[in-house]
Scaffold this active site. Sequence first.
Site, PDB file in Angstrom:
ATOM      1  N   HIS A  64      -1.935  -8.381   2.551  1.00 17.88           N
ATOM      2  CA  HIS A  64      -1.350  -7.700   2.612  1.00 17.88           C
ATOM      3  C   HIS A  64      -2.775  -7.256   3.714  1.00 17.88           C
ATOM      4  O   HIS A  64      -2.786  -8.284   4.638  1.00 17.88           O
ATOM      5  CB  HIS A  64      -0.648  -6.392   1.381  1.00 17.88           C
ATOM      6  CG  HIS A  64      -0.495  -5.191   2.064  1.00 17.88           C
ATOM      7  ND1 HIS A  64      -0.504  -5.220   3.315  1.00 17.88           N
ATOM      8  CD2 HIS A  64      -0.764  -3.919   1.549  1.00 17.88           C
ATOM      9  CE1 HIS A  64       0.234  -4.109   3.187  1.00 17.88           C
ATOM     10  NE2 HIS A  64       0.197  -3.056   2.284  1.00 17.88           N
ATOM     11  N   ASP A  66      -1.928  -8.635  13.035  1.00 18.90           N
ATOM     12  CA  ASP A  66      -3.107  -9.645  12.797  1.00 18.90           C
ATOM     13  C   ASP A  66      -3.378 -10.838  13.901  1.00 18.90           C
ATOM     14  O   ASP A  66      -4.238 -11.077  13.338  1.00 18.90           O
ATOM     15  CB  ASP A  66      -2.876  -9.710  11.195  1.00 18.90           C
ATOM     16  CG  ASP A  66      -2.334  -7.933  10.179  1.00 18.90           C
ATOM     17  OD1 ASP A  66      -3.102  -7.340  10.049  1.00 18.90           O
ATOM     18  OD2 ASP A  66      -2.270  -8.901   8.884  1.00 18.90           O
ATOM     19  N   ARG A 108       3.771  -5.168  17.665  1.00 22.73           N
ATOM     20  CA  ARG A 108       2.706  -4.123  17.494  1.00 22.73           C
ATOM     21  C   ARG A 108       1.488  -5.411  17.691  1.00 22.73           C
ATOM     22  O   ARG A 108       0.721  -5.400  18.812  1.00 22.73           O
ATOM     23  CB  ARG A 108       2.131  -3.441  15.714  1.00 22.73           C
ATOM     24  CG  ARG A 108       2.680  -2.258  16.437  1.00 22.73           C
ATOM     25  CD  ARG A 108       2.326  -2.608  13.801  1.00 22.73           C
ATOM     26  NE  ARG A 108       3.053  -3.696  12.681  1.00 22.73           N
ATOM     27  CZ  ARG A 108       2.689  -3.739  12.080  1.00 22.73           C
ATOM     28  NH1 ARG A 108       2.231  -3.099  10.953  1.00 22.73           N
ATOM     29  NH2 ARG A 108       3.540  -4.838  11.420  1.00 22.73           N
ATOM     30  N   SER A 157       1.059  -1.185   0.050  1.00 20.25           N
ATOM     31  CA  SER A 157       0.186  -0.062   0.281  1.00 20.25           C
ATOM     32  C   SER A 157       0.728   0.870  -0.169  1.00 20.25           C
ATOM     33  O   SER A 157       0.537   2.340  -0.684  1.00 20.25           O
ATOM     34  CB  SER A 157      -1.011  -0.008   1.626  1.00 20.25           C
ATOM     35  OG  SER A 157      -0.686  -0.362   2.506  1.00 20.25           O
ATOM     36  N   HIS A 199       6.180 -13.279   8.774  1.00 19.15           N
ATOM     37  CA  HIS A 199       6.262 -11.595   7.915  1.00 19.15           C
ATOM     38  C   HIS A 199       7.824 -11.860   7.295  1.00 19.15           C
ATOM     39  O   HIS A 199       8.869 -12.518   7.190  1.00 19.15           O
ATOM     40  CB  HIS A 199       6.544 -10.858   8.979  1.00 19.15           C
ATOM     41  CG  HIS A 199       6.557  -9.703   8.905  1.00 19.15           C
ATOM     42  ND1 HIS A 199       7.383  -8.269   8.034  1.00 19.15           N
ATOM     43  CD2 HIS A 199       5.016  -8.318   9.118  1.00 19.15           C
ATOM     44  CE1 HIS A 199       7.113  -7.238   7.735  1.00 19.15           C
ATOM     45  NE2 HIS A 199       5.122  -7.550   8.460  1.00 19.15           N
TER      46      HIS A 199
HETATM   47  N1  HAX Z   1       2.056 -20.863   8.175  1.00 14.17           N
HETATM   48  C1  HAX Z   1       2.584 -21.769   7.896  1.00 14.17           C
HETATM   49  N2  HAX Z   1       3.408 -21.335   7.066  1.00 14.17           N
HETATM   50  C2  HAX Z   1       4.368 -20.323   6.651  1.00 14.17           C
HETATM   51  C3  HAX Z   1       3.693 -19.345   6.899  1.00 14.17           C
HETATM   52  C4  HAX Z   1       2.714 -19.532   8.082  1.00 14.17           C
HETATM   53  N3  HAX Z   1       2.385 -18.665   8.802  1.00 14.17           N
HETATM   54  N4  HAX Z   1       4.849 -18.066   6.989  1.00 14.17           N
HETATM   55  C5  HAX Z   1       5.923 -18.599   5.839  1.00 14.17           C
HETATM   56  N5  HAX Z   1       5.131 -19.844   5.967  1.00 14.17           N
HETATM   57  C6  HAX Z   1       6.141 -20.868   4.542  1.00 14.17           C
HETATM   58  C7  HAX Z   1       5.602 -20.091   3.310  1.00 14.17           C
HETATM   59  O1  HAX Z   1       4.699 -20.048   2.750  1.00 14.17           O
HETATM   60  C8  HAX Z   1       7.038 -20.350   2.559  1.00 14.17           C
HETATM   61  O2  HAX Z   1       6.788 -21.424   2.036  1.00 14.17           O
HETATM   62  P1  HAX Z   1       6.895 -21.855   0.700  1.00 14.17           P
HETATM   63  O3  HAX Z   1       8.617 -21.994   1.114  1.00 14.17           O
HETATM   64  O4  HAX Z   1       6.598 -23.852   0.545  1.00 14.17           O
HETATM   65  O5  HAX Z   1       5.856 -21.193  -0.133  1.00 14.17           O
HETATM   66  C9  HAX Z   1       7.990 -20.208   3.250  1.00 14.17           C
HETATM   67  O6  HAX Z   1       7.264 -20.560   4.618  1.00 14.17           O
HETATM   68  C10 HAX Z   1       8.723 -19.033   3.455  1.00 14.17           C
HETATM   69  O7  HAX Z   1       8.257 -17.843   3.632  1.00 14.17           O
HETATM   70  P2  HAX Z   1       8.864 -16.781   4.390  1.00 14.17           P
HETATM   71  O8  HAX Z   1       9.751 -16.052   3.782  1.00 14.17           O
HETATM   72  O9  HAX Z   1       9.240 -16.884   5.900  1.00 14.17           O
HETATM   73  O10 HAX Z   1       7.688 -15.728   4.232  1.00 14.17           O
HETATM   74  P3  HAX Z   1       7.269 -14.519   3.308  1.00 14.17           P
HETATM   75  O11 HAX Z   1       8.335 -13.068   3.421  1.00 14.17           O
HETATM   76  O12 HAX Z   1       7.557 -15.388   1.841  1.00 14.17           O
HETATM   77  O13 HAX Z   1       6.417 -14.766   3.425  1.00 14.17           O
HETATM   78  C11 HAX Z   1       3.735 -14.162   4.497  1.00 14.17           C
HETATM   79  C12 HAX Z   1       5.362 -13.264   4.467  1.00 14.17           C
HETATM   80  C13 HAX Z   1       3.391 -13.168   6.633  1.00 14.17           C
HETATM   81  C14 HAX Z   1       2.973 -13.549   3.763  1.00 14.17           C
HETATM   82  C15 HAX Z   1       3.944 -15.014   5.427  1.00 14.17           C
HETATM   83  O14 HAX Z   1       4.328 -14.787   6.581  1.00 14.17           O
HETATM   84  C16 HAX Z   1       2.291 -15.551   5.504  1.00 14.17           C
HETATM   85  O15 HAX Z   1       1.413 -16.030   4.885  1.00 14.17           O
HETATM   86  N6  HAX Z   1       1.743 -15.390   6.508  1.00 14.17           N
HETATM   87  C17 HAX Z   1       0.472 -15.761   6.466  1.00 14.17           C
HETATM   88  C18 HAX Z   1      -0.117 -14.871   6.428  1.00 14.17           C
HETATM   89  C19 HAX Z   1      -0.849 -14.116   7.387  1.00 14.17           C
HETATM   90  O16 HAX Z   1      -0.239 -12.932   8.334  1.00 14.17           O
HETATM   91  N7  HAX Z   1      -0.126 -12.154   6.909  1.00 14.17           N
HETATM   92  C20 HAX Z   1      -0.057 -11.361   7.550  1.00 14.17           C
HETATM   93  C21 HAX Z   1       1.096 -10.646   7.413  1.00 14.17           C
HETATM   94  C22 HAX Z   1       1.560  -8.811   7.570  1.00 14.17           C
HETATM   95  C23 HAX Z   1       1.315  -7.730   7.017  1.00 14.17           C
HETATM   96  O17 HAX Z   1       1.497  -6.864   6.334  1.00 14.17           O
HETATM   97  N8  HAX Z   1       0.268  -7.267   7.077  1.00 14.17           N
HETATM   98  O18 HAX Z   1       0.011  -6.358   6.710  1.00 14.17           O
END
Ligand code: HAX
Length: 447
Positions: free
Chosen positions: A277, A379, A333, A247, A324
């Site tokens: 996001h 979140d 937070r 954003s 994250h």
């Molecule tokens: N549960 C299970 N697996 C997870 C995970 C979780 N909460 N978080 C990361 N992983 C997995 C990923 O899917 C990825 O797997 P693959 O390689 O098989 O695709 C692996 O761990 C490595 O991911 P990462 O490098 O640690 O995390 P990213 O930087 O790619 O993604 C995310 C960060 C926040 C998107 C991710 O941790 C996630 O999807 N979390 C759950 C959703 C969530 O909480 N989103 C809110 C984030 C906060 C925010 O920015 N809000 O706006």
Amino acid sequence: MKMIEAITEQLPAWRERVNRLRTQFGSLKVCDVTVEQIYGGIRGVQIQVSDISYVDPYEGIRLRGYTIPEVLEYLPKKPGSDFPLVGGLYYLLMTDRLPNEAEADEVEQEWASRSQIPEHVYQVIRQFPRDTHPMTLFSVAIMALQPSSQFASKYAEQMFTSEGLPKGDYWKYYLEDSMNLIAKLPGIASFIYNYKYRNEEIVSYSPELDWSANFARMIGKAEDLRYQDLCRLFFVIHSDHEGGNVSAHTSYLVSSALSDVYLSCAAGMNGLAGPLHGLANQECIRWVLQVREAFGGHVPGKEELTDHLRRQLQAGKLIPGYGHAVLRVTDPRFTVQYEFAKKYISNDPNIELIGRVFEVLPPILAENGKVKNPYPNVDAINGALQYHYGVKEFDFYTVLFGMSRILGLTAHIVWGRILGKPIERPKSLTTAMLEQLAEKSLQSLER
Ligand code: HAX
């Protein structure tokens, strides 16, 4: 406004710092970019400057240099509340200075005086089917205010008159537009809430109350002082998270084309509405309720919960609220919201479950080393807090996030104009070009 004076005082020094870097060190290399980074979401590539906030992987966000606990402690509060005035936070983000009570109050009063929403904005919202996602309504409502942009009209006007608009003054119009937009956010967000889930009520802004309490009052929580405090906490901690998130980057990019604050913020909100996001917060509370449902409404014990979480992960499911892109510790937070919850609503079963997940999940997520950050993010708890105080419509939570995030987005945008940043235009490569580079690197290795 004191804010204008505070920014004006700092202008020469800021411009001097940036000019020096650009003229004397313009060719200094900051970082290399790998093929993996190009294909991997430009992750970790240092291509932006954000003085509004900085996310340290091991410490979390600092807003204008202050940690979240410091921001909560130092910002002025309304008598009777332990949580900051959002007007004070905005002063800090915008001016890089901690406000005193009068300065925070002046921003709040400015918002009160600019809070009147034109009738057509309500009509635009009413034209949409009631099951439209509230983020879509939020974005179109911001767009409906765009014709009132002072920057857009001044810019268009000076194109055809002899009276010029100096580039160095653009920021003042961007700040005016930002103040006008933010002033209307409680009215817009509350009307979306009331239109979709309550009584379609339009409630006028009360100058006696601060921005956060106005929003709470407008959705029927005039008597709930604790919810008003929760709003203050929520709006402060969600306000900014550096410039690289979807954003912030989107709105900043759009504003670099001299699109006004309304166009830029609506674009940012469309990015915030994505499930990776801002939409994540609605997934988290849904997940918490699902876990309880799987245990007949109860909060499972540690062992049962551990088995359940392992099964979910083995099935390839994401656990919402954990992980994250930048942070490598528990998000501060999350911590301040969890402290609020433990202090005021510790007997809420959702909070109890969130606490238990926090105890058992990080070591499980860390086991195979795949998840880079096994700790909770912001979140993991914010939806559960809203849910407790009766805001149970999950799809509305991202609008709350958006109201808060616009404080940060506009600070980035205004400072972009203050520092005279040009239109952004990164360069693309084709896959064939990267393949050629790869070939060359192979050949040089073979030599
Ligand atoms: N549960 C299970 N697996 C997870 C995970 C979780 N909460 N978080 C990361 N992983 C997995 C990923 O899917 C990825 O797997 P693959 O390689 O098989 O695709 C692996 O761990 C490595 O991911 P990462 O490098 O640690 O995390 P990213 O930087 O790619 O993604 C995310 C960060 C926040 C998107 C991710 O941790 C996630 O999807 N979390 C759950 C959703 C969530 O909480 N989103 C809110 C984030 C906060 C925010 O920015 N809000 O706006």
